[in-house]
Design a protein around this motif. Sequence first.
Motif, short mmCIF file in Angstrom:
data_model
loop_
_atom_site.label_atom_id
_atom_site.label_comp_id
_atom_site.label_asym_id
_atom_site.label_seq_id
_atom_site.Cartn_x
_atom_site.Cartn_y
_atom_site.Cartn_z
N GLU A 1 20.96 30.64 31.49
CA GLU A 1 20.53 31.96 30.49
C GLU A 1 19.27 31.87 29.59
N LEU A 2 18.44 32.94 29.23
CA LEU A 2 17.49 32.95 28.65
C LEU A 2 17.97 33.79 27.06
N VAL A 3 18.94 33.35 25.96
CA VAL A 3 18.96 33.73 24.88
C VAL A 3 17.10 34.51 24.97
N ALA A 4 17.87 36.52 24.79
CA ALA A 4 16.71 37.57 24.51
C ALA A 4 17.27 38.00 23.71
N PHE A 5 16.14 39.13 22.55
CA PHE A 5 16.02 39.60 21.60
C PHE A 5 16.62 41.26 22.42
N ILE B 1 28.81 36.60 20.27
CA ILE B 1 28.45 35.13 19.38
C ILE B 1 30.10 34.88 20.28
N ALA B 2 30.80 35.48 21.19
CA ALA B 2 31.66 35.12 21.83
C ALA B 2 31.66 34.39 23.29
N LYS B 3 30.44 35.06 23.26
CA LYS B 3 30.18 34.49 25.30
C LYS B 3 29.65 33.36 25.01
N TYR B 4 29.00 33.19 24.14
CA TYR B 4 28.60 31.26 23.73
C TYR B 4 29.23 30.30 23.45
#
Length: 132
Positions: A15-19, A4-7
């Motif tokens: 950037e696509l958020v991926a699981f 989460i620190a990256k966001y």
Amino acid sequence: MNPIAKYQFPPAKNELVAFDRGFPLAVVSILFIVVVIIAGLVLSSQHSIDAANARLVYLAAQTRAIESAASGHYQVPVQADLLDYIGAEVNQDAIITVVDENRDATIDYIIYRRGGRVTSYAPGNLEVTKEN
């Protein structure tokens, strides 16, 4: 999955958020458990319905046997004799066998076949098996 620190700041590029691989596995596992629980509840309710129907048929057969004995011409009730008591829904696609071995107007047991299940009911004894 990214920490989460990256966001903390909006992304500079799209950037696509991926699981990661664990998330779909967890979702599939939860769905599988839900399906197993629902299937168990459906099978349990079907067993309960068959047991209730068999008890109803037994009581109807016992009532018809007492009526027949009171008239002086006793005969073991057959499926057609029970329609007034059990109704069309319980009778639909069912094969009902009433057994009174010593013909004393006390029904020994009934066998209720419906939907691939055979339910045998005597007072205090209920057996449900699959039809062969």
